[in-house]
Design a protein around this motif. Structure first.
Motif, PDB file in Angstrom:
ATOM      1  N   GLY A  74       0.865  -1.182   0.000  1.00 29.40           N
ATOM      2  CA  GLY A  74       0.000   0.000   0.000  1.00 29.40           C
ATOM      3  C   GLY A  74       0.898   1.228   0.000  1.00 29.40           C
ATOM      4  O   GLY A  74       1.848   1.307  -0.765  1.00 29.40           O
ATOM      5  N   ASN A  75       0.661   2.124   0.897  1.00 26.91           N
ATOM      6  CA  ASN A  75       1.558   3.281   0.989  1.00 26.91           C
ATOM      7  C   ASN A  75       2.405   3.196   2.264  1.00 26.91           C
ATOM      8  O   ASN A  75       2.753   4.189   2.865  1.00 26.91           O
ATOM      9  N   LYS A  76       2.687   1.930   2.663  1.00 25.50           N
ATOM     10  CA  LYS A  76       3.452   1.745   3.908  1.00 25.50           C
ATOM     11  C   LYS A  76       4.774   1.046   3.634  1.00 25.50           C
ATOM     12  O   LYS A  76       4.905   0.285   2.661  1.00 25.50           O
ATOM     13  N   LEU A  77       5.712   1.302   4.551  1.00 29.23           N
ATOM     14  CA  LEU A  77       7.022   0.640   4.481  1.00 29.23           C
ATOM     15  C   LEU A  77       7.332   0.042   5.851  1.00 29.23           C
ATOM     16  O   LEU A  77       7.107   0.681   6.877  1.00 29.23           O
ATOM     17  N   SER A  78       7.840  -1.229   5.867  1.00 27.70           N
ATOM     18  CA  SER A  78       8.280  -1.849   7.123  1.00 27.70           C
ATOM     19  C   SER A  78       9.557  -2.623   6.856  1.00 27.70           C
ATOM     20  O   SER A  78       9.770  -3.112   5.741  1.00 27.70           O
TER      21      SER A  78
ATOM     22  N   GLY B  87      -1.564  -9.809   3.452  1.00 28.15           N
ATOM     23  CA  GLY B  87      -1.079  -8.905   4.504  1.00 28.15           C
ATOM     24  C   GLY B  87       0.139  -9.419   5.255  1.00 28.15           C
ATOM     25  O   GLY B  87       0.597  -8.775   6.198  1.00 28.15           O
ATOM     26  N   CYS B  88       0.677 -10.571   4.865  1.00 29.78           N
ATOM     27  CA  CYS B  88       1.838 -11.136   5.574  1.00 29.78           C
ATOM     28  C   CYS B  88       3.026 -11.311   4.630  1.00 29.78           C
ATOM     29  O   CYS B  88       2.854 -11.741   3.468  1.00 29.78           O
ATOM     30  N   ILE B  89       4.224 -11.035   5.179  1.00 31.47           N
ATOM     31  CA  ILE B  89       5.433 -11.371   4.432  1.00 31.47           C
ATOM     32  C   ILE B  89       5.436 -12.884   4.293  1.00 31.47           C
ATOM     33  O   ILE B  89       5.298 -13.600   5.288  1.00 31.47           O
ATOM     34  N   THR B  90       5.591 -13.378   3.077  1.00 32.87           N
ATOM     35  CA  THR B  90       5.534 -14.824   2.846  1.00 32.87           C
ATOM     36  C   THR B  90       6.877 -15.302   2.309  1.00 32.87           C
ATOM     37  O   THR B  90       7.359 -14.806   1.282  1.00 32.87           O
ATOM     38  N   CYS B  91       7.479 -16.224   3.025  1.00 30.37           N
ATOM     39  CA  CYS B  91       8.819 -16.704   2.658  1.00 30.37           C
ATOM     40  C   CYS B  91       8.751 -17.456   1.328  1.00 30.37           C
ATOM     41  O   CYS B  91       7.854 -18.276   1.111  1.00 30.37           O
TER      42      CYS B  91
ATOM     43  N   LEU C  80       3.864 -10.870  10.055  1.00 32.23           N
ATOM     44  CA  LEU C  80       3.239  -9.557   9.902  1.00 32.23           C
ATOM     45  C   LEU C  80       4.357  -8.521   9.789  1.00 32.23           C
ATOM     46  O   LEU C  80       5.235  -8.461  10.674  1.00 32.23           O
ATOM     47  N   PRO C  81       4.384  -7.717   8.718  1.00 28.54           N
ATOM     48  CA  PRO C  81       5.546  -6.867   8.457  1.00 28.54           C
ATOM     49  C   PRO C  81       5.799  -5.813   9.539  1.00 28.54           C
ATOM     50  O   PRO C  81       6.943  -5.522   9.864  1.00 28.54           O
ATOM     51  N   ASP C  82       4.726  -5.254  10.126  1.00 29.07           N
ATOM     52  CA  ASP C  82       4.943  -4.188  11.103  1.00 29.07           C
ATOM     53  C   ASP C  82       5.095  -4.720  12.532  1.00 29.07           C
ATOM     54  O   ASP C  82       5.499  -4.018  13.432  1.00 29.07           O
ATOM     55  N   LYS C  83       4.811  -6.026  12.718  1.00 27.09           N
ATOM     56  CA  LYS C  83       4.856  -6.555  14.092  1.00 27.09           C
ATOM     57  C   LYS C  83       6.065  -7.460  14.326  1.00 27.09           C
ATOM     58  O   LYS C  83       6.386  -7.812  15.456  1.00 27.09           O
ATOM     59  N   GLY C  84       6.690  -7.910  13.224  1.00 27.50           N
ATOM     60  CA  GLY C  84       7.857  -8.790  13.356  1.00 27.50           C
ATOM     61  C   GLY C  84       7.496 -10.109  13.996  1.00 27.50           C
ATOM     62  O   GLY C  84       8.293 -10.687  14.722  1.00 27.50           O
ATOM     63  N   ARG C  85       6.307 -10.606  13.720  1.00 28.02           N
ATOM     64  CA  ARG C  85       5.915 -11.898  14.285  1.00 28.02           C
ATOM     65  C   ARG C  85       4.954 -12.622  13.342  1.00 28.02           C
ATOM     66  O   ARG C  85       4.300 -11.992  12.499  1.00 28.02           O
ATOM     67  N   ALA C  86       4.924 -13.963  13.504  1.00 28.04           N
ATOM     68  CA  ALA C  86       3.998 -14.734  12.678  1.00 28.04           C
ATOM     69  C   ALA C  86       2.579 -14.489  13.170  1.00 28.04           C
ATOM     70  O   ALA C  86       2.378 -14.199  14.354  1.00 28.04           O
ATOM     71  N   PRO C  87       1.591 -14.546  12.283  1.00 27.52           N
ATOM     72  CA  PRO C  87       0.202 -14.350  12.734  1.00 27.52           C
ATOM     73  C   PRO C  87      -0.195 -15.479  13.683  1.00 27.52           C
ATOM     74  O   PRO C  87       0.308 -16.581  13.578  1.00 27.52           O
TER      75      PRO C  87
END
Ligand code: FES
Length: 623
Positions: free
Chosen positions: A262-266, A287-291, A299-306
Motif C-alpha cells: 500500500g503506501n506503507k514501508l516496514s 497482509g503477511c510477508i511470505t517466505c 506480519l511486516p509491522d509486528k515482526g511476528r507470525a500471525p
C-alpha cells in the motif's frame, strides 16, 4: 510451526509435484532395467537392480544440489525448490535399495557379519587404486540417512534452524563421498572415459551453479552502504520497490528486508525462522510477508507470525527523507511492533509474480522455465540410461539357475578339493570322466559336508554317490552347488567305468592373472570378478570355497585351483591378493578337465598395478 509432530501437510501442488517425480522414478527404473536386460541378457537381475537404483540416486542427488543455487539465480525455479525435502527423502529410499542390496549381496551369506565384512574384507586402505570404495558409499549412506530421518520440521524446531541447517550442510560431504565411491569403484572397473566424463560434468555443473549464485550474493553483500549523519543507511527510493515486495540492504553482514505494501514501508530481519530462507525475496500475501521457500508468514509491522504461530523477527525503524528511504541499523528485539512509515505520494503499483506451493497457481512467467526444465530432466534421464548402459563392459555369458536342482552320480572326493567326478560322453560319444568342483550354498565351501559324508565310510577307498546340485557355468567350465538339505548326498554302488583320479606331471610356471572364487566367477554373480566384486570373493574364499587363478590372453583362458605346496588349503593366505592383477609362480598339475596350481602363498604371489601387461589382461578388462 510449533514443536510437535505434525504429519506432512499436503496441498494440491505437493501432490502434483510428487506424482510427476514418482513418474520420473518409475520411467527411469523401467527404462534402465529393460535396456540392461536387452543389451546384456546374461547380466544377473541383482546387478541390474544395484546399478539402476545407484545411478538414479546419483542423478537425483545432482538435481537436489542444483535446485538451491538455480532458484537463487532465477526465481522461476522456486516451484521445484518448494518440495525439495520430498526429493531428499525419496532419494534416500532409492539409495537404500542400492546400499542394502549391495551389502547383503556382496557382504552377506558368508562367515562374517555383512558390516564386519564390509570393513575387513578389502584392507588396502593405503592404496587409491585398490581402496575399498564400498566404505565411502557406506558413510555417504549414513549421512543421507541422518538427513532423511531429521528432515521433518519436528527436528528443525527441536534442534533450532541454525543447528539443523548446519547439520544438513553435510550433504556436501555425502556428495564428495559418493563421487569418490563411484570413481574408485565402478568407473575404475569399467575403465570407461564416458562414465568418468558424465560424473565430471555433473560435478562441474554443481560447482558452477554454487559459484555463480555465491558470487551474486557476495557482490550484493559487498555493495558500499551510504549513511546519513545519524548513521542510518540509505536503502532506495519507494519507486524502486515493487508493490508488496522488498528491497534488501546488507549492514555489517546482516541483511534487512524493507517491504512496501500500500503506501506503507516496514523493515524486518531478512532470515526466515523456518530454514533461514531469504524473506526479502518473498512477497506480502494476505497482509503477511511470505517466505519464498516454504511459505512461512510474518506480519511486516509486528515482526511476528500471525496467531496461532509464534515465530518472531527482529524489526527496524525506517524514515523517509524526500524520496529516500533510510533504515536504522540498530535492530529492535524480535517481535517488537514498529509503526509503518507512510509514503505520502501515490507510487506506481507494480505487482510482481510470486509462487508459493499452497497458493496453488504457478505464475505464467515461471511456467515457461518449468515447461522447459521438467521435460528436459526426463530427456536427460533417458539419454543417461542409454549412455550408461552402452558404456558398460560387455558381460560374458555365465549361468546359474537358482530354481533348477538336478541329480548327478559319480565319485565323491574331498582332496585336493571337494569334487564330483562324473562319467559323461564326449562329442564323439566316447566315455570320459568330467570333474566338477563342489561348493555349498551361500558363501561356503563343501569341505565339511563332503567330509561328514565320507567319514561314514572310513574303510572304503572310493565312494560313489548321487547328489542334488545346481549347475554354475561359464566358458564351458562348470562347478556344482550342493543343496543344503537332508539326504542331498546318497551312496550308490561302485562304478568301475569311472577310472581313479590321475595326477599329471607337475610343471613349473609363472603367469599373470587374478584370483577369483569360482562360485561367483562361473555364474552366481555376473560380473563376479575385479574390484567391485573383491569383498564378495574374499568372503567366499574365507568361507572355504577353493580359490582359483585365471589367466587369459587373446588365445586362451585357463583356470587353476590353488593349493599349498604341502597339499593344504591356502584360502586365508591368499586373501590379500584376491580380485586384483597379480603375477604368480608355482607348479601346475592337470587333473581331469581342471588344473591344480601348487604355490607357496607368501613367496609365489606378486601384486601388480593397473593396467598390467596388455598381453595378459587378467580377466580384468577383457570384455
Ligand atoms: S525457509 Fe522455509 S518457509 Fe522460510
Amino acid at each position: 510451526m510449533s514443536v510437535k509432530y505434525i504429519p506432512i501437510i499436503w496441498n494440491p501442488f505437493k501432490t502434483k509435484y510428487d506424482v510427476i517425480f514418482a513418474l520420473f522414478v518409475v520411467l527411469y527404473l523401467t527404462g534402465f532395467i529393460s535396456i540392461s536386460m536387452y543389451l546384456y541378457p546374461q547380466l544377473i537381475i541383482d546387478t541390474i537392480i544395484i546399478r539402476s537404483f545407484g545411478t538414479l540416486a546419483i542423478l537425483i542427488l545432482h538435481i537436489i544440489l542444483a535446485i538451491g543455487p538455480l532458484s537463487r539465480i532465477n526465481k522461476s525455479f522456486l516451484p521445484i525448490l518448494y518440495n525439495r525435502r520430498h526429493l531428499g527423502v525419496s532419494m534416500f529410499l532409492i539409495v537404500s535399495v542400492h546400499a542394502v542390496y549391495s551389502i547383503i549381496f556382496f557382504h552377506g551369506y558368508g562367515v562374517n557379519n555383512p558390516l564386519y565384512n564390509l570393513f575387513t574384507a578389502n584392507t588396502h586402505y593405503e592404496s587409491l587404486t585398490f581402496f575399498p570404495f564400498q566404505i565411502l558409499g557406506f558413510f555417504a549412506y549414513l549421512i543421507l540417512m541422518v538427513m532423511a530421518f531429521t528432515s521433518h520440521d519436528f527436528w528443525l524446531n527441536f534442534l533450532s534452524p541454525k543447528v539443523w541447517k548446519a547439520m544438513h550442510m553435510i550433504v556436501y560431504i555425502a556428495y564428495g563421498l559418493v563421487i569418490m565411491h563411484v570413481v574408485l569403484g565402478i568407473i575404475q572397473y569399467e575403465n570407461s572415459p564416458i562414465l568418468f566424463s558424465l560424473l565430471f560434468l555433473g560435478l562441474v555443473t554443481i560447482l558452477s551453479l554454487h559459484i555463480i549464485s555465491g558470487y551474486k550474493e557476495y557482490k550484493f553483500d559487498k555493495k558500499k552502504s551510504i549513511t546519513d549523519h545519524m548513521g542510518w543507511v540509505y536503502v532506495c527510493t519507494p519507486n524502486e520497490i515493487d508493490e508488496n515486495c522488498a528491497k534488501m540492504v546488507t549492514i555489517d553482514g546482516e541483511r534487512i528486508a524493507v517491504f512496501k505494501y500500500g503506501n506503507k514501508l516496514s523493515a524486518v530481519h531478512n532470515v526466515c525462522k523456518h530454514q533461514n530462507g531469504p524473506l526479502g525475496e518473498g512477497k506480502i500475501v494476505d497482509g503477511c510477508i511470505t517466505c519464498p521457500w516454504h511459505g512461512y508468514q510474518y506480519l511486516p509491522d509486528k515482526g511476528r507470525a500471525p496467531e496461532p504461530f509464534t515465530e518472531l523477527l527482529a524489526t527496524y525503524e525506517l524514515k523517509l527523507i524526500g524520496d529516500k528511504i533510510y533504515v536504522n541499523p540498530k535492530a529492535f528485539p524480535e517481535g517488537t511492533a514498529i509503526e509503518p512509515t507512510t509514503i505520502p505520494s501515490e507510487e506506481t503499483k507494480l505487482d510482481t509474480d510470486f509462487f508459493i506451493g499452497w497458493l496453488g497457481k504457478i505464475p505464467n512467467s515461471y511456467q515457461s522455465t518449468l515447461r522447459f526444465f521438467v521435460p528436459s530432466l526426463f530427456i536427460i534421464s533417458i539419454l543417461l540410461i542409454v549412455i550408461i548402459s552402452n558404456s558398460t563392459n560387455k558381460i560374458r555369458f555365465s549361468s546359474y539357475d537358482y530354481y533348477k536342482t538336478l541329480s548327478f552320480e559319480g565319485e565323491l572326493l574331498l582332496k585336493p578339493f571337494p569334487m564330483l567326478r562324473v562319467l559323461e560322453m564326449d562329442k564323439n560319444r566316447n566315455p570320459k570322466v568330467v570333474l566338477y568342483p563342489l561348493v555349498n550354498e551361500g558363501k561356503f565351501g563343501a569341505d565339511q559336508s563332503v567330509q561328514a559324508f565320507l567319514s561314514q565310510y572310513p574303510n572304503e577307498k572310493r565312494v560313489f554317490v548321487q547328489i542334488q546340485a545346481k549347475i554354475i557355468e561359464r566358458d564351458g567350465q562348470v562347478a556344482m552347488e550342493l543343496m543344503n538339505k537332508k539326504n542331498n548326498i546318497k551312496k550308490i554302488k561302485f562304478n568301475a567305468s569311472i577310472t581313479p583320479l590321475v595326477f599329471g606331471k607337475p610343471k613349473d610356471t609363472i603367469m599373470k592373472g587374478q584370483i577369483i572364487d569360482p562360485k561367483c566367477y562361473l555364474g552366481v554373480m555376473n560380473p563376479g570378478e575385479g574390484k567391485p566384486h573383491r569383498s564378495c570373493a574374499i568372503n567366499c574364499i574365507k568361507g572355504g570355497i577353493m580359490p582359483a587363478f585365471i589367466t587369459e590372453n587373446s588365445q586362451a583362458k585357463n583356470y587353476y585351483i590353488l593349493i599349498g605346496n604341502d597339499g593344504k588349503k591356502v584360502n586365508n593366505a591368499i586373501l590379500f591378493a584376491v580380485a586384483e592383477p597379480i603375477e604368480i609362480k608355482g607348479k601346475v598339475q592337470k587333473i581331469d578337465n581342471w588344473n591344480l596350481l601348487y604355490i607357496d602363498a607368501k613367496a609365489s604371489i606378486k601384486r601388480l598395478s593397473y593396467p598390467i601387461d596388455s598381453n595378459y589382461n587378467c580377466g580384468l578388462f577383457q570384455h
